[in-house]
Enzyme design. Sequence first.
Site, PDB file in Angstrom:
ATOM      1  N   ARG A  18       0.811  -1.218   0.000  1.00  0.00           N
ATOM      2  CA  ARG A  18       0.000   0.000   0.000  1.00  0.00           C
ATOM      3  C   ARG A  18       0.847   1.271   0.000  1.00  0.00           C
ATOM      4  O   ARG A  18       0.320   2.364  -0.143  1.00  0.00           O
ATOM      5  CB  ARG A  18      -0.934  -0.002   1.208  1.00  0.00           C
ATOM      6  CG  ARG A  18      -1.938  -1.170   1.143  1.00  0.00           C
ATOM      7  CD  ARG A  18      -2.897  -1.151   2.279  1.00  0.00           C
ATOM      8  NE  ARG A  18      -3.717   0.054   2.168  1.00  0.00           N
ATOM      9  CZ  ARG A  18      -4.526   0.490   3.096  1.00  0.00           C
ATOM     10  NH1 ARG A  18      -4.645  -0.177   4.222  1.00  0.00           N
ATOM     11  NH2 ARG A  18      -5.237   1.587   2.924  1.00  0.00           N
ATOM     12  N   CYS A  19       2.159   1.133   0.130  1.00  0.00           N
ATOM     13  CA  CYS A  19       3.065   2.280   0.225  1.00  0.00           C
ATOM     14  C   CYS A  19       3.683   2.579  -1.144  1.00  0.00           C
ATOM     15  O   CYS A  19       4.316   1.711  -1.752  1.00  0.00           O
ATOM     16  CB  CYS A  19       4.163   1.964   1.238  1.00  0.00           C
ATOM     17  SG  CYS A  19       5.492   3.173   1.289  1.00  0.00           S
ATOM     18  N   SER A  20       3.539   3.813  -1.604  1.00  0.00           N
ATOM     19  CA  SER A  20       4.062   4.186  -2.921  1.00  0.00           C
ATOM     20  C   SER A  20       5.591   4.089  -2.974  1.00  0.00           C
ATOM     21  O   SER A  20       6.156   3.688  -3.993  1.00  0.00           O
ATOM     22  CB  SER A  20       3.604   5.587  -3.313  1.00  0.00           C
ATOM     23  OG  SER A  20       4.117   6.547  -2.414  1.00  0.00           O
TER      24      SER A  20
END
Length: 116
Positions: A12-14
């Site tokens: 979920r982390c760019s």
Amino acid sequence: MSQTVRIYHNPRCSKSRAACALLQEKGITAEVVDYLRTPPSRDELARIVQRLGMRPEEIVRTGEAVYKESYRGRTLSDDEWLDALAAHPILIERPIIIVGDKAVVGRPPERVLELL
């Protein structure tokens, strides 16, 4: 690359996704550990911070709710921070990339290049 590349990743982390993409662009197949689904043990966390050359407190995500509710303003020892990180893996900064006995926090994601 002959050494195993491991990335502690949150999909979920760019920044974490960008680090994975950068490795892929370089033709490197990494062992991807979704650390929220498969959290590192306390002992593994101790080895990670040693490879990073950092103290456990330096890889704590201070913007997380659990940090604000339970840890902000507190002074903890390295052992207590390792316990906190093991108990609440959401607090672990991401991504962390490990190659051999060296590691980096992939912020910015291009830091992964330091290990290649």
